[in-house]
Write a protein that holds these residues in place. Structure first.
Motif, PDB file in Angstrom:
ATOM      1  N   ARG A   1     -12.793  -0.788   4.962  1.00 22.05           N
ATOM      2  CA  ARG A   1     -12.567  -0.063   3.713  1.00 22.05           C
ATOM      3  C   ARG A   1     -13.027   1.392   3.792  1.00 22.05           C
ATOM      4  O   ARG A   1     -12.668   2.207   2.944  1.00 22.05           O
ATOM      5  CB  ARG A   1     -13.278  -0.773   2.564  1.00 22.05           C
TER       6      ARG A   1
ATOM      7  N   THR B   1      -1.717 -13.210  -0.910  1.00 24.20           N
ATOM      8  CA  THR B   1      -2.705 -12.938  -1.962  1.00 24.20           C
ATOM      9  C   THR B   1      -3.582 -11.757  -1.585  1.00 24.20           C
ATOM     10  O   THR B   1      -3.864 -10.876  -2.416  1.00 24.20           O
ATOM     11  CB  THR B   1      -3.576 -14.182  -2.205  1.00 24.20           C
ATOM     12  N   TYR B   2      -4.013 -11.723  -0.337  1.00 21.16           N
ATOM     13  CA  TYR B   2      -4.850 -10.609   0.101  1.00 21.16           C
ATOM     14  C   TYR B   2      -4.098  -9.282  -0.026  1.00 21.16           C
ATOM     15  O   TYR B   2      -4.610  -8.322  -0.600  1.00 21.16           O
ATOM     16  CB  TYR B   2      -5.295 -10.805   1.546  1.00 21.16           C
TER      17      TYR B   2
ATOM     18  N   LEU C   1      -2.913  -8.779  -4.072  1.00 23.41           N
ATOM     19  CA  LEU C   1      -3.853  -8.895  -5.181  1.00 23.41           C
ATOM     20  C   LEU C   1      -5.314  -8.612  -4.830  1.00 23.41           C
ATOM     21  O   LEU C   1      -6.020  -7.939  -5.578  1.00 23.41           O
ATOM     22  CB  LEU C   1      -3.762 -10.301  -5.801  1.00 23.41           C
ATOM     23  N   ALA C   2      -5.777  -9.148  -3.714  1.00 25.61           N
ATOM     24  CA  ALA C   2      -7.223  -9.207  -3.485  1.00 25.61           C
ATOM     25  C   ALA C   2      -7.799  -8.093  -2.633  1.00 25.61           C
ATOM     26  O   ALA C   2      -9.018  -7.921  -2.588  1.00 25.61           O
ATOM     27  CB  ALA C   2      -7.578 -10.557  -2.837  1.00 25.61           C
ATOM     28  N   LYS C   3      -6.961  -7.334  -1.951  1.00 26.88           N
ATOM     29  CA  LYS C   3      -7.454  -6.422  -0.929  1.00 26.88           C
ATOM     30  C   LYS C   3      -8.531  -5.472  -1.433  1.00 26.88           C
ATOM     31  O   LYS C   3      -9.559  -5.269  -0.781  1.00 26.88           O
ATOM     32  CB  LYS C   3      -6.291  -5.620  -0.352  1.00 26.88           C
ATOM     33  N   ASP C   4      -8.322  -4.879  -2.585  1.00 27.03           N
ATOM     34  CA  ASP C   4      -9.268  -3.893  -3.103  1.00 27.03           C
ATOM     35  C   ASP C   4     -10.295  -4.483  -4.055  1.00 27.03           C
ATOM     36  O   ASP C   4     -11.095  -3.756  -4.641  1.00 27.03           O
ATOM     37  CB  ASP C   4      -8.504  -2.766  -3.815  1.00 27.03           C
ATOM     38  N   SER C   5     -10.280  -5.801  -4.201  1.00 24.20           N
ATOM     39  CA  SER C   5     -11.234  -6.464  -5.086  1.00 24.20           C
ATOM     40  C   SER C   5     -12.476  -6.879  -4.299  1.00 24.20           C
ATOM     41  O   SER C   5     -12.460  -6.895  -3.062  1.00 24.20           O
ATOM     42  CB  SER C   5     -10.594  -7.703  -5.718  1.00 24.20           C
ATOM     43  N   PRO C   6     -13.563  -7.236  -4.999  1.00 26.53           N
ATOM     44  CA  PRO C   6     -14.748  -7.725  -4.286  1.00 26.53           C
ATOM     45  C   PRO C   6     -14.468  -8.958  -3.431  1.00 26.53           C
ATOM     46  O   PRO C   6     -15.165  -9.202  -2.439  1.00 26.53           O
ATOM     47  CB  PRO C   6     -15.721  -8.052  -5.421  1.00 26.53           C
ATOM     48  N   ALA C   7     -13.451  -9.712  -3.800  1.00 28.00           N
ATOM     49  CA  ALA C   7     -13.126 -10.935  -3.054  1.00 28.00           C
ATOM     50  C   ALA C   7     -12.309 -10.660  -1.799  1.00 28.00           C
ATOM     51  O   ALA C   7     -12.077 -11.580  -1.008  1.00 28.00           O
ATOM     52  CB  ALA C   7     -12.359 -11.903  -3.953  1.00 28.00           C
ATOM     53  N   GLY C   8     -11.885  -9.424  -1.599  1.00 26.22           N
ATOM     54  CA  GLY C   8     -11.001  -9.100  -0.489  1.00 26.22           C
ATOM     55  C   GLY C   8     -11.481  -9.572   0.872  1.00 26.22           C
ATOM     56  O   GLY C   8     -10.751 -10.278   1.583  1.00 26.22           O
TER      57      GLY C   8
ATOM     58  N   ASP D   1       0.804  -1.227   0.000  1.00 23.75           N
ATOM     59  CA  ASP D   1       0.000   0.000   0.000  1.00 23.75           C
ATOM     60  C   ASP D   1       0.836   1.276   0.000  1.00 23.75           C
ATOM     61  O   ASP D   1       0.291   2.368   0.167  1.00 23.75           O
ATOM     62  CB  ASP D   1      -0.902   0.028   1.239  1.00 23.75           C
TER      63      ASP D   1
END
Length: 289
Positions: A171, A118-119, A122-129, A59
């Protein structure tokens, strides 16, 4: 070499107080002895700290704009140093879990470390976060239950659902959230309580004394986490959301204590629950979010 306080900020030192309860509650429900699960939280804490350091490294560009006071954008910890710390802590965490739990623990700790990375990357700001983050805490519960993971499925699910709600709400720490988002976090807290309640019902085989003690810890969890999230739902500004996120991180210990009490692990339950006020005091010195 970074100063000790800067390293504490990098790894969110106070938040580590919420980690041992994962492994201990998982071990309690899997029937692992308290002595046998005693060192597993060390591996969990190292993996948690790894994730926090990697989070700040990933970040660093966003934090330079939104949170310039953090250790990397402020120049107190260099980005390559933060990455090296994250990798080193992750490797150490996996090594400790292997030393304590053998191959069975490795089958959990290696995917856990991979999900943490991964979080963050890659995934933190995605819907899957929120789902990915929830999976990491659910696996953390199963880490000390590797010999019988199915027996610890309910506490793992409760912790995972709780974590999904807190992650979703977090978030909005900088710009605020929506009432719907805060309401979803509150619903996740209610769901975690529902999973616990289903395990404490009459006919579950849990003695009445254990049920009452677990219910008392559950009430503390609802008061600490649910009330703060209800405030955020009513007024989802950044400050209120940040406070609710902190309450969600620290208040998890009461949920863990309830699961421990339900299995008769009263001393660990008290120790874990006692981490919540310790977390609040430590959070005044070093931010856990």
């Amino acid at each position: 070499m970074p100063a000790a306080r800067d390293l504490a900020e990098l790894v969110r030192l106070p938040a580590a107080l919420t980690v041992p309860g994962d492994a201990w509650s998982g071990a309690a429900w899997a029937g692992t002895s308290a002595a046998g699960s005693g060192l597993m939280p060390v591996g969990s804490v190292l993996l948690y700290w790894s994730g926090m350091a990697l989070n700040d490294w990933a970040d660093r560009a966003v934090d330079a704009v939104e949170r310039p006071e953090r250790v990397i954008p402020s120049g107190r910890v260099q980005a390559p140093t933060a990455l090296a710390i994250a990798v080193g802590l992750g490797v150490a965490g996996v090594a400790v879990t292997a030393a304590v739990g053998g191959r069975r623990a490795l089958r959990v700790s290696v995917p856990l470390a991979a999900l943490v990375a991964t979080y963050d990357v890659l995934a933190k700001d995605s819907p899957a976060g929120p789902v990915v983050m929830a999976s990491t805490r659910g696996l953390d519960v199963l880490l000390a239950a590797a010999a019988a993971p199915g027996a610890a499925a309910r506490p793992a699910a409760a912790v995972a659902v709780h974590t999904a709600g807190v992650t979703l709400l977090s978030r909005g720490e900088v710009h605020g959230a929506t009432p719907a988002t805060a309401g979803a976090a509150l619903a996740a807290t209610g769901s975690a309580l529902g999973i616990l309640a289903s395990s404490l019902r009459r006919g579950s085989g849990i003695p009445p004394g254990r049920r009452r003690t677990a219910a008392a810890f559950a009430l503390l969890y609802a008061a600490r986490v649910g009330v703060a999230q209800a405030r955020a739902a009513a007024s989802p500004d950044a400050g209120t959301v940040r406070a609710a996120t902190g309450a969600g991180i620290g208040g998890l210990t009461f949920l863990q204590a309830a699961w421990l009490a339900a299995r008769g692990r009263f001393l660990p339950a008290v120790v874990v629950a006692g981490a919540s006020p310790a977390f609040r005091r430590a959070a005044r010195a070093v931010s856990p979010t």
